[in-house]
Design a protein around this motif. Sequence first.
Motif, PDB file in Angstrom:
ATOM      1  N   HIS A 116       0.813  -1.220   0.000  1.00 59.96           N
ATOM      2  CA  HIS A 116       0.000   0.000   0.000  1.00 59.96           C
ATOM      3  C   HIS A 116       0.845   1.268   0.000  1.00 59.96           C
ATOM      4  CE1 HIS A 116       0.456  -0.417   4.466  1.00 59.96           C
ATOM      5  NE2 HIS A 116       0.348   0.896   4.461  1.00 59.96           N
ATOM      6  N   HIS A 117       2.139   1.151   0.336  1.00 55.07           N
ATOM      7  CA  HIS A 117       3.023   2.308   0.235  1.00 55.07           C
ATOM      8  C   HIS A 117       3.349   2.634  -1.221  1.00 55.07           C
ATOM      9  CE1 HIS A 117       3.533   2.414   4.541  1.00 55.07           C
ATOM     10  NE2 HIS A 117       3.906   1.137   4.553  1.00 55.07           N
ATOM     11  N   ALA A 118       3.148   1.660  -2.115  1.00 60.98           N
ATOM     12  CA  ALA A 118       3.454   1.857  -3.537  1.00 60.98           C
ATOM     13  C   ALA A 118       2.210   2.108  -4.381  1.00 60.98           C
ATOM     14  CB  ALA A 118       4.205   0.635  -4.072  1.00 60.98           C
ATOM     15  N   PHE A 119       1.027   2.046  -3.764  1.00 62.70           N
ATOM     16  CA  PHE A 119      -0.212   2.257  -4.525  1.00 62.70           C
ATOM     17  C   PHE A 119      -0.196   3.574  -5.290  1.00 62.70           C
ATOM     18  CE2 PHE A 119      -3.137  -0.444  -1.540  1.00 62.70           C
ATOM     19  CZ  PHE A 119      -2.478  -1.583  -1.962  1.00 62.70           C
ATOM     20  N   LYS A 120       0.399   4.608  -4.696  1.00 61.17           N
ATOM     21  CA  LYS A 120       0.363   5.955  -5.283  1.00 61.17           C
ATOM     22  C   LYS A 120       1.000   6.009  -6.672  1.00 61.17           C
ATOM     23  CE  LYS A 120       4.614   7.351  -2.890  1.00 61.17           C
ATOM     24  NZ  LYS A 120       5.190   8.279  -1.893  1.00 61.17           N
ATOM     25  N   TYR A 121       1.832   5.008  -7.004  1.00 62.30           N
ATOM     26  CA  TYR A 121       2.491   5.008  -8.313  1.00 62.30           C
ATOM     27  C   TYR A 121       1.609   4.429  -9.417  1.00 62.30           C
ATOM     28  CZ  TYR A 121       6.581   5.685  -5.332  1.00 62.30           C
ATOM     29  OH  TYR A 121       7.470   6.156  -4.397  1.00 62.30           O
ATOM     30  N   ILE A 122       0.527   3.771  -9.039  1.00 60.85           N
ATOM     31  CA  ILE A 122      -0.296   3.090 -10.045  1.00 60.85           C
ATOM     32  C   ILE A 122      -0.849   4.044 -11.112  1.00 60.85           C
ATOM     33  CG2 ILE A 122      -2.460   1.797 -10.376  1.00 60.85           C
ATOM     34  CD1 ILE A 122      -1.814   0.264  -7.809  1.00 60.85           C
ATOM     35  N   PRO A 123      -1.408   5.227 -10.750  1.00 61.56           N
ATOM     36  CA  PRO A 123      -1.922   6.109 -11.808  1.00 61.56           C
ATOM     37  C   PRO A 123      -0.869   6.550 -12.820  1.00 61.56           C
ATOM     38  CG  PRO A 123      -2.827   6.746  -9.690  1.00 61.56           C
ATOM     39  CD  PRO A 123      -1.763   5.722  -9.407  1.00 61.56           C
ATOM     40  N   ILE A 124       0.322   6.930 -12.361  1.00 63.99           N
ATOM     41  CA  ILE A 124       1.355   7.369 -13.310  1.00 63.99           C
ATOM     42  C   ILE A 124       1.841   6.202 -14.158  1.00 63.99           C
ATOM     43  CG2 ILE A 124       3.228   7.169 -11.604  1.00 63.99           C
ATOM     44  CD1 ILE A 124       3.005   9.682 -14.524  1.00 63.99           C
ATOM     45  N   LEU A 125       1.963   5.015 -13.564  1.00 61.32           N
ATOM     46  CA  LEU A 125       2.370   3.836 -14.340  1.00 61.32           C
ATOM     47  C   LEU A 125       1.316   3.486 -15.386  1.00 61.32           C
ATOM     48  CD1 LEU A 125       3.804   1.624 -11.437  1.00 61.32           C
ATOM     49  CD2 LEU A 125       5.120   2.723 -13.262  1.00 61.32           C
ATOM     50  N   ALA A 126       0.030   3.659 -15.034  1.00 58.89           N
ATOM     51  CA  ALA A 126      -1.046   3.381 -15.999  1.00 58.89           C
ATOM     52  C   ALA A 126      -1.047   4.404 -17.130  1.00 58.89           C
ATOM     53  CB  ALA A 126      -2.393   3.386 -15.282  1.00 58.89           C
ATOM     54  N   LYS A 127      -0.933   5.694 -16.770  1.00 60.61           N
ATOM     55  CA  LYS A 127      -0.942   6.748 -17.807  1.00 60.61           C
ATOM     56  C   LYS A 127       0.213   6.575 -18.778  1.00 60.61           C
ATOM     57  CE  LYS A 127      -1.309  10.400 -15.070  1.00 60.61           C
ATOM     58  NZ  LYS A 127      -1.400  11.830 -14.685  1.00 60.61           N
ATOM     59  N   GLU A 128       1.402   6.358 -18.243  1.00 54.81           N
ATOM     60  CA  GLU A 128       2.562   6.178 -19.113  1.00 54.81           C
ATOM     61  C   GLU A 128       2.474   4.837 -19.839  1.00 54.81           C
ATOM     62  OE1 GLU A 128       4.816   8.413 -19.812  1.00 54.81           O
ATOM     63  OE2 GLU A 128       3.909   9.869 -18.439  1.00 54.81           O
ATOM     64  N   GLY A 129       1.920   3.841 -19.176  1.00 55.24           N
ATOM     65  CA  GLY A 129       1.770   2.532 -19.805  1.00 55.24           C
ATOM     66  C   GLY A 129       0.868   2.552 -21.021  1.00 55.24           C
ATOM     67  N   ILE A 130      -0.164   3.384 -20.984  1.00 56.78           N
ATOM     68  CA  ILE A 130      -1.064   3.511 -22.143  1.00 56.78           C
ATOM     69  C   ILE A 130      -0.307   4.055 -23.349  1.00 56.78           C
ATOM     70  CG2 ILE A 130      -3.028   4.843 -23.044  1.00 56.78           C
ATOM     71  CD1 ILE A 130      -4.309   4.551 -20.254  1.00 56.78           C
ATOM     72  N   LYS A 131       0.544   5.049 -23.104  1.00 57.43           N
ATOM     73  CA  LYS A 131       1.330   5.642 -24.201  1.00 57.43           C
ATOM     74  C   LYS A 131       2.207   4.596 -24.878  1.00 57.43           C
ATOM     75  CE  LYS A 131       1.793  10.121 -21.833  1.00 57.43           C
ATOM     76  NZ  LYS A 131       2.766  11.053 -21.208  1.00 57.43           N
ATOM     77  N   HIS A 132       2.696   3.654 -24.097  1.00 57.32           N
ATOM     78  CA  HIS A 132       3.635   2.654 -24.625  1.00 57.32           C
ATOM     79  C   HIS A 132       2.994   1.280 -24.789  1.00 57.32           C
ATOM     80  CE1 HIS A 132       6.966   5.499 -24.185  1.00 57.32           C
ATOM     81  NE2 HIS A 132       6.448   5.823 -23.014  1.00 57.32           N
ATOM     82  N   GLU A 133       1.657   1.246 -24.673  1.00 57.00           N
ATOM     83  CA  GLU A 133       0.884   0.021 -24.891  1.00 57.00           C
ATOM     84  C   GLU A 133       1.404  -1.152 -24.039  1.00 57.00           C
ATOM     85  OE1 GLU A 133       0.246  -0.981 -28.978  1.00 57.00           O
ATOM     86  OE2 GLU A 133      -0.569   0.985 -29.481  1.00 57.00           O
ATOM     87  N   VAL A 134       1.649  -0.863 -22.783  1.00 57.43           N
ATOM     88  CA  VAL A 134       2.109  -1.911 -21.858  1.00 57.43           C
ATOM     89  C   VAL A 134       1.007  -2.958 -21.694  1.00 57.43           C
ATOM     90  CG1 VAL A 134       2.742  -2.402 -19.468  1.00 57.43           C
ATOM     91  CG2 VAL A 134       3.687  -0.408 -20.606  1.00 57.43           C
ATOM     92  N   GLY A 135       1.353  -4.213 -21.923  1.00 61.30           N
ATOM     93  CA  GLY A 135       0.380  -5.295 -21.811  1.00 61.30           C
ATOM     94  C   GLY A 135      -0.495  -5.459 -23.034  1.00 61.30           C
TER      95      GLY A 135
END
Length: 217
Positions: free
Chosen positions: A34-53
């Motif tokens: 739960h200390h790392a949850f805060k990174y999920i939105p930025i990882l998702a936003k950047e992941g969309i740009k690079h089609e992660v998954g």
Amino acid sequence: SIETVKELVHGIPDALSFKNEEDQLPIQSAGWNHHAFKYIPILAKEGIKHEVGGRGMRGGLLLVDPVDEDDLNTLQSLANLGVSSDPIPADTASLEVMKELRKEKLLLKKDIKDHNLLFNSCHPQSKMRFEYLAEWDPDCLMTGTFRDLPLSHAIIEHSLDLTCFTLFLTTSLKHHPKHLGLLFQKDSSRKTAYERAIEKHGIDETFNVVQQCIPSN
């Protein structure tokens, strides 16, 4: 910090697709602390740009986590995860991430039903998330299903005790008082949620929950 993560992603975008020893992407492994949850939105936003998954996976939010025993995706895990020893910080952190994802249109109202988010969050450890999602889509309390059962029935059927149903009933009473919190909602075999609870947990325990949730007046 989030700024450091942004700089790393912009400098080495392939890092978004790097998998750890358990075959998890960064956005998936972030969901287990739960200390790392805060990174999920930025990882998702950047992941969309690079089609992660892959395309349409919302940067990994909709990918099934290889570590999860129930085959939940990242979004479902975010609704479901709890820390039994100290649940409030985890619930609060997860809720803040949900709000951020909603603001960025990475969490949609239709996801609540499509990804069983009410079912996955209906637990005392994720109480704030469940209440937030129910407030956003109260109709899903009535129309949502899980494995061919109405939500009211599924929560009884797949829980070891009535604590989850107590949360469901209390919340449903707030949004559907005329239907008595869906206590008498019927499944396809015409059995009510109240009858299902009695069959599984006995009349005394079930009636105690009803008395606890429905004021005598």
